[in-house]
Design a protein around this motif. Structure first.
Motif, PDB file in Angstrom:
ATOM      1  N   VAL A  23       0.837  -1.202   0.000  1.00 17.13           N
ATOM      2  CA  VAL A  23       0.000   0.000   0.000  1.00 17.13           C
ATOM      3  C   VAL A  23       0.873   1.254   0.000  1.00 17.13           C
ATOM      4  O   VAL A  23       0.548   2.254  -0.649  1.00 17.13           O
ATOM      5  CB  VAL A  23      -1.014  -0.015   1.173  1.00 17.13           C
ATOM      6  CG1 VAL A  23      -0.324   0.130   2.517  1.00 17.13           C
ATOM      7  CG2 VAL A  23      -2.077   1.056   0.982  1.00 17.13           C
ATOM      8  N   HIS A  27       0.706   4.250  -2.816  1.00 19.15           N
ATOM      9  CA  HIS A  27       0.509   5.659  -2.458  1.00 19.15           C
ATOM     10  C   HIS A  27       1.666   6.516  -2.964  1.00 19.15           C
ATOM     11  O   HIS A  27       1.450   7.626  -3.471  1.00 19.15           O
ATOM     12  CB  HIS A  27       0.326   5.815  -0.957  1.00 19.15           C
ATOM     13  CG  HIS A  27      -0.957   5.229  -0.466  1.00 19.15           C
ATOM     14  ND1 HIS A  27      -1.331   5.278   0.857  1.00 19.15           N
ATOM     15  CD2 HIS A  27      -1.957   4.564  -1.100  1.00 19.15           C
ATOM     16  CE1 HIS A  27      -2.501   4.676   1.009  1.00 19.15           C
ATOM     17  NE2 HIS A  27      -2.894   4.242  -0.168  1.00 19.15           N
ATOM     18  N   SER A  49      -4.991  -2.186  -1.740  1.00 16.31           N
ATOM     19  CA  SER A  49      -3.874  -2.182  -0.792  1.00 16.31           C
ATOM     20  C   SER A  49      -2.711  -3.052  -1.240  1.00 16.31           C
ATOM     21  O   SER A  49      -1.686  -3.092  -0.561  1.00 16.31           O
ATOM     22  CB  SER A  49      -4.362  -2.631   0.585  1.00 16.31           C
ATOM     23  OG  SER A  49      -4.908  -3.923   0.498  1.00 16.31           O
TER      24      SER A  49
END
Length: 114
Positions: A23, A27, A49
């Protein structure tokens, strides 16, 4: 080229195959893409995720998260990353966004400085 570990505070080992991203890698990639391709800020919360889940998103699913133009840009870059590690057969249309004026593409139709 995007290095998913470069933006992650905990600095996991460098991971080149997006299917193995955490994850944090996802991001970091999204934040990098915002800057690199001058995208509007992305809400990272609805994203999967795991890298495998991210790679399995359909074009329509990704477009539902970020809009059509941004989805095309992200999918094209993700496809490029997967292709570099031999992890993508290109089963879906992965052509770059069509309009150079509204996309982060060079005149040759490729993402600049991937």
């Amino acid at each position: 080229m995007f290095d998913p570990s470069a933006s992650v505070t905990r600095r996991p080992a460098p991971v080149t195959d997006p299917r193995t991203w955490t994850v944090e890698h996802i991001h970091a990639w999204l934040r990098w893409a915002e800057r690199k391709f001058e995208l509007a800020p992305l809400d990272v919360r609805p994203f999967p995720s795991t890298g495998r889940q991210l790679c399995e998103l359909s074009r329509a699913q990704l477009a539902a998260l970020v809009g059509t133009r941004t989805a095309k840009c992200l999918r094209f870059h993700l496809h490029s990353l997967k292709k570099r590690v031999g992890a993508d057969s290109g089963s879906e249309d992965e052509s770059p966004p069509a309009s150079p004026a509204s996309s982060p593409l060079s005149a040759e139709g490729r993402l600049a400085s991937i």
